[in-house]
Write an enzyme that holds these catalytic residues in place. Structure first.
Site, short mmCIF file in Angstrom:
data_model
loop_
_atom_site.label_atom_id
_atom_site.label_comp_id
_atom_site.label_asym_id
_atom_site.label_seq_id
_atom_site.Cartn_x
_atom_site.Cartn_y
_atom_site.Cartn_z
N GLU A 1 82.06 -38.25 -24.24
CA GLU A 1 82.38 -39.17 -25.33
C GLU A 1 81.65 -38.69 -26.58
O GLU A 1 80.62 -38.05 -26.47
CB GLU A 1 81.88 -40.59 -24.98
CG GLU A 1 82.53 -41.18 -23.75
CD GLU A 1 81.77 -42.39 -23.22
OE1 GLU A 1 80.94 -42.96 -23.95
OE2 GLU A 1 82.00 -42.74 -22.05
N LYS B 1 79.17 -39.27 -29.55
CA LYS B 1 78.05 -40.19 -29.73
C LYS B 1 78.15 -40.75 -31.15
O LYS B 1 77.94 -40.04 -32.13
CB LYS B 1 76.72 -39.45 -29.54
CG LYS B 1 75.53 -40.38 -29.53
CD LYS B 1 74.31 -39.67 -28.96
CE LYS B 1 73.15 -40.61 -28.75
NZ LYS B 1 72.59 -41.12 -30.01
N ASP C 1 77.31 -42.76 -34.45
CA ASP C 1 76.05 -43.02 -35.14
C ASP C 1 76.10 -44.39 -35.81
O ASP C 1 76.38 -44.52 -36.98
CB ASP C 1 75.79 -41.92 -36.16
CG ASP C 1 74.32 -41.76 -36.44
OD1 ASP C 1 73.51 -42.44 -35.76
OD2 ASP C 1 73.96 -40.96 -37.31
N TYR D 1 81.82 -48.38 -25.11
CA TYR D 1 81.64 -47.20 -24.25
C TYR D 1 81.17 -47.53 -22.85
O TYR D 1 80.73 -46.66 -22.12
CB TYR D 1 80.72 -46.18 -24.91
CG TYR D 1 79.38 -46.73 -25.39
CD1 TYR D 1 78.43 -47.20 -24.50
CD2 TYR D 1 79.08 -46.74 -26.75
CE1 TYR D 1 77.21 -47.68 -24.94
CE2 TYR D 1 77.86 -47.23 -27.20
CZ TYR D 1 76.94 -47.70 -26.28
OH TYR D 1 75.74 -48.17 -26.72
N LYS E 1 73.16 -33.05 -28.44
CA LYS E 1 73.11 -33.33 -29.88
C LYS E 1 73.78 -32.23 -30.72
O LYS E 1 73.67 -31.04 -30.41
CB LYS E 1 71.65 -33.48 -30.34
CG LYS E 1 70.92 -34.65 -29.72
CD LYS E 1 71.55 -35.98 -30.03
CE LYS E 1 71.19 -36.52 -31.39
NZ LYS E 1 69.88 -37.16 -31.44
N CYS F 1 44.51 -25.79 -60.77
CA CYS F 1 44.94 -27.02 -60.12
C CYS F 1 45.75 -27.86 -61.11
O CYS F 1 45.29 -28.10 -62.22
CB CYS F 1 43.71 -27.80 -59.65
SG CYS F 1 44.11 -29.48 -59.16
N CYS G 1 43.55 -31.06 -62.17
CA CYS G 1 42.29 -31.03 -62.92
C CYS G 1 42.03 -29.72 -63.65
O CYS G 1 41.07 -29.60 -64.41
CB CYS G 1 41.12 -31.34 -61.99
SG CYS G 1 40.79 -30.03 -60.81
N CYS H 1 42.24 -26.41 -54.35
CA CYS H 1 41.47 -26.73 -55.55
C CYS H 1 40.06 -27.00 -55.06
O CYS H 1 39.84 -27.91 -54.26
CB CYS H 1 42.05 -27.96 -56.25
SG CYS H 1 40.90 -28.71 -57.41
N CYS I 1 38.03 -33.51 -58.29
CA CYS I 1 39.41 -33.49 -58.82
C CYS I 1 40.05 -34.86 -58.59
O CYS I 1 40.06 -35.36 -57.47
CB CYS I 1 40.20 -32.40 -58.11
SG CYS I 1 41.98 -32.53 -58.29
S1 IVH Z 1 75.83 -44.69 -23.44
C1 IVH Z 1 72.74 -45.42 -20.57
N1 IVH Z 1 77.73 -43.82 -25.01
O1 IVH Z 1 73.32 -43.84 -28.20
C2 IVH Z 1 73.68 -44.99 -21.57
N2 IVH Z 1 75.69 -44.46 -25.99
O2 IVH Z 1 70.71 -42.87 -27.21
C3 IVH Z 1 73.30 -45.43 -22.94
N3 IVH Z 1 75.65 -44.26 -28.41
O3 IVH Z 1 71.76 -46.92 -27.66
C4 IVH Z 1 74.40 -45.62 -23.84
N4 IVH Z 1 77.71 -43.51 -28.65
O4 IVH Z 1 73.54 -46.75 -29.46
C5 IVH Z 1 76.48 -44.28 -24.94
N5 IVH Z 1 79.51 -43.02 -26.26
C6 IVH Z 1 78.28 -43.50 -26.18
C7 IVH Z 1 77.48 -43.70 -27.33
C8 IVH Z 1 76.19 -44.17 -27.18
C9 IVH Z 1 76.59 -43.86 -29.27
C10 IVH Z 1 74.28 -44.69 -28.77
C11 IVH Z 1 73.91 -46.06 -28.30
C12 IVH Z 1 72.70 -45.92 -27.45
C13 IVH Z 1 72.19 -44.59 -27.89
C14 IVH Z 1 71.43 -43.95 -26.77
#
Ligand code: IVH
Length: 671
Positions: free
Chosen positions: A115, A117, A119, A226, A314, A408, A411, A426, A431
């Protein structure tokens, strides 16, 4: 430097005025100035903060919308904790995770769900009898805030479910603001002269945590769900089927989720999105990889607050390019001259970057960064932005190599660069920039912890000539404090009390507070333990210092040099004469609250603030005046202030007064 003092002063003044008028307007409902006059103050502050972002503080009125909350959100206990995710940053790390998991599952086969992630911020939605009954934030994972009314304004969250559902279950997802929604919101705010949100995530978090749901309703918030938190009754056997089921119930599930068999496919999925994520309508910061069979998730369980069955892969840190307009120099506490980049403002991953660190002269030279260059800047999480390097092909020939100033900037003293060091210094211990930094360091929380003596007052005291070195603080009289503009009797007394209390700090803190180059908190503790008194430490020979295993030659030399200087010895004598204790390293390790910092907000029933703080200290704990990442608990009394917001932002556990009393009682029984 002079100019910066003036700016800082004006900012402080504006904040004090705005806070006062906020209170008149929102709390007392009795404004003293017109909206237009108020807006003008806000605008001036926002303008100064935009120009001098180094002065933005989390408690600035620009950083919040509205006044002191008169009411707070209720607390929701999560029946199943809301976990966070372990991160991996490369294919190798991902493979290692997969291998570990496969090993733990001993040959049971499994597939993976990928999935994006999102933000935004995690929420838990509880449905009972097919109706949304509670919506909560993640909070500290165990307990969140009840934001039901706000979440009900999010159009994509179903309020009632038409399909048959289990009697009670909880859906989890990420609430976010699209990039477009964020831009639109910020444009409206700019037009209205309101402070801007730094990025879509902050805007979403700020929006759902509005005490007035009507405001939330006007924000174009959205959600992707999710997973399930928990459910009564029979549930799908795999995560993939769960997502499918949630979709049929009417929840918004990402169309980009994928069911994959092999890690290599995960890598392809990841690469696909690294290249395309800019094109998405919302911000993402990685790929979440989850083990599909729910039974296997259960077998794997959690480590601490992270499940073993899922991991966040990430995306690389966000980078951008811009022009390096100039290189400025900050004078540090030890006199170090720290170069920083002044950039043409650039939006990187939703955040405007105007300043970035440049580390030191050598680093600038090694990377061949020149003033006027087009440079690549990088923002990674919460870290201060960095200049990665120049784009040499964009040079016009007008760029200037950096030369460290010979004097510096504060001063004018000729700077020195000790052999083998990357920093220039310095050498003038008088100073003004250094004195200011050493003073604020000396009084700071982890050093002598003189509450109430913030930067603003340090500056004012220096400007009046009342404080020329940190020891002068101990000779201040009430009259002198009262001679400062805007200083009241109560505050002056509080500061004097705090100064008096600081005389009892353990030796390690005094050593740290002196600000000896290369001596951080940990090293100060080692030195305090080893020598037991400042006198012994001051007399230690170089070889004696070098003989300590954790101390390298650089630190040993620095400590030795510090105590060889007349001025420093005089400072120590002056502290001693004032009654600062240097001995008696407090061995409070055995006390029940050792290592825990408590911060208080609002009024307590059973104790005054001083009594409560004294209790904590008695039990070996520490107290703080503001919530930081180090805070163990925020104790929340009646009419809490902005510390509550800060604690929520940082996910610091909250304690009601009754819980605090229980902890104290238990600790007393133990101690
Ligand atoms: S699963 C145990 N799925 O990421 C699993 N989290 O670092 C925990 N987040 O607090 C959550 N997209 O705010 C999951 N597709 C996704 C996500 C997701 C964003 C965020 C969520 C969670 C944080 C964990």
């Amino acid at each position: 430097m002079e100019e910066l003092y003036v700016v800082r002063d004006r900012i402080e003044q504006l904040r004090a005025q705005i806070n006062y008028h906020n209170y008149r307007y929102y709390v007392l409902d009795s404004p003293e100035i017109s909206d237009a006059e108020y807006d003008e103050l806000m605008r001036e502050l926002a303008r100064l903060e935009a120009q001098y972002p180094q002065f933005i503080t989390p408690d600035s009125p620009t950083q919040r919308v509205g006044a002191q909350p008169v009411e707070a959100f209720g607390v929701v206990q999560h029946p199943v904790p809301m976990l966070s995710l372990a991160n991996v940053f490369s294919y190798e790390e991902l493979q290692a995770w997969h291998k570990r998991v496969s090993g733990l599952l001993r040959g049971q086969s499994f597939d993976l769900v990928c999935e994006l992630k999102m933000d935004g911020l995690a929420v838990a939605l509880t449905y009972e009898g097919g109706r949304l009954t509670t919506g909560a934030t993640r909070g500290d994972g165990m307990r969140g805030e009840d934001i039901t009314q706000n979440l009900k304004t999010v159009r994509s969250i179903p309020l009632t479910l038409s399909q048959p559902t289990p009697p009670r279950f909880e859906v989890r997802g990420e609430v976010y603001l699209s990039k477009k929604g964020f831009e639109k919101l910020n444009k409206e705010r700019a037009d209205a002269g309101l402070p801007l949100f730094a990025n879509p995530r902050n805007a979403a978090a700020g929006s759902v945590r509005q005490l007035d749901p009507r405001i939330t309703a006007r924000r174009p918030l959205d959600i992707y769900v999710y997973g399930l938190g928990w459910a009564e009754g029979e549930m799908p056997l795999t995560h993939w089927e769960t997502l499918d089921w949630l979709k049929t119930l009417g929840f918004k599930v990402s169309p980009h989720n994928a069911l994959l068999g092999h890690v290599k496919e995960v890598e392809d999925y990841y690469r696909h999105w690294v290249e395309r994520r800019e094109g998405l309508e919302y911000e993402t910061d990685g790929v979440v990889v989850k083990i599909n069979p729910i039974a296997l998730q259960g077998q794997l369980g959690n480590v601490g607050r992270e499940p073993r069955w899922a991991v966040a892969y990430k995306f690389p840190a966000t980078q951008g390019t811009t022009r390096l307009l100039d290189i400025g120099i900050n004078v540090g506490r030890t006199g170090s001259l720290n170069p920083y980049a002044i950039l043409e403002p650039v939006l990187v991953g939703g955040v405007t970057i105007k300043l970035a660190t440049l580390h030191n002269e050598d680093d600038i030279r090694r990377k061949d960064i020149r003033v006027g260059d087009t440079v690549i800047v990088q923002r990674a999480g919460e870290v201060i932005p960095q200049v990665i390097g120049p784009i040499v092909t964009k040079r016009t020939g007008a760029e200037r190599p950096f030369v460290m100033s010979e004097r510096c900037p504060a001063c004018g003293t000729s700077v020195v660069r000790p052999e083998g060091e990357v920093m220039s210094y310095c050498p003038n211990s008088a100073c003004p920039a250094q004195v200011f930094r050493s003073l604020t360091h000396f009084v700071s929380r982890s050093a002598m912890d003189i509450e109430g003596l913030g930067e603003q007052w340090c500056l004012a005291l220096m400007e009046k000539g009342l404080v020329k070195d940190p020891a002068d603080v101990y000779y201040l009289t009430k009259e002198q404090l009262l001679s400062l503009e805007r200083m009241g009797d109560k505050l002056a007394q509080n500061i004097l009390d705090a100064i008096a209390a600081s005389k009892e700090r353990p030796l390690s803190r005094v050593i740290f507070a002196l600000g000896i180059r290369h001596v951080g908190e940990e090293m100060a503790e080692i030195l305090a333990k080893k020598f037991g008194s400042l006198e012994r430490l001051a007399q230690a020979s170089l070889s004696e210092l070098m003989a300590i295993p954790t101390i390298g030659p650089k630190i040993a030399e620095s400590v030795h040099a510090y105590f060889s200087q007349e001025a420093n010895l005089r400072l120590i004598q002056k502290l001693e004469r004032a009654g600062v204790k240097f001995k008696g390293q407090v061995t409070s390790k055995a006390l029940p609250l050792t290592g825990m910092e408590f911060v208080f907000t609002g009024k307590l029933d059973a104790y005054s603030r001083n009594q409560a703080e004294a209790l904590v200290k008695e039990l070996g704990g520490e107290t703080g005046s503001s919530v930081t990442r180090k805070t163990a608990y925020l104790v929340v009394g009646a009419d809490p202030g902005s510390k509550l917001d800060r604690a929520r932002t940082l996910n610091i556990p909250l304690l009601a007064e009754a819980e605090f009393q229980r902890i104290v009682k238990e600790a007393k029984a133990k101690g």
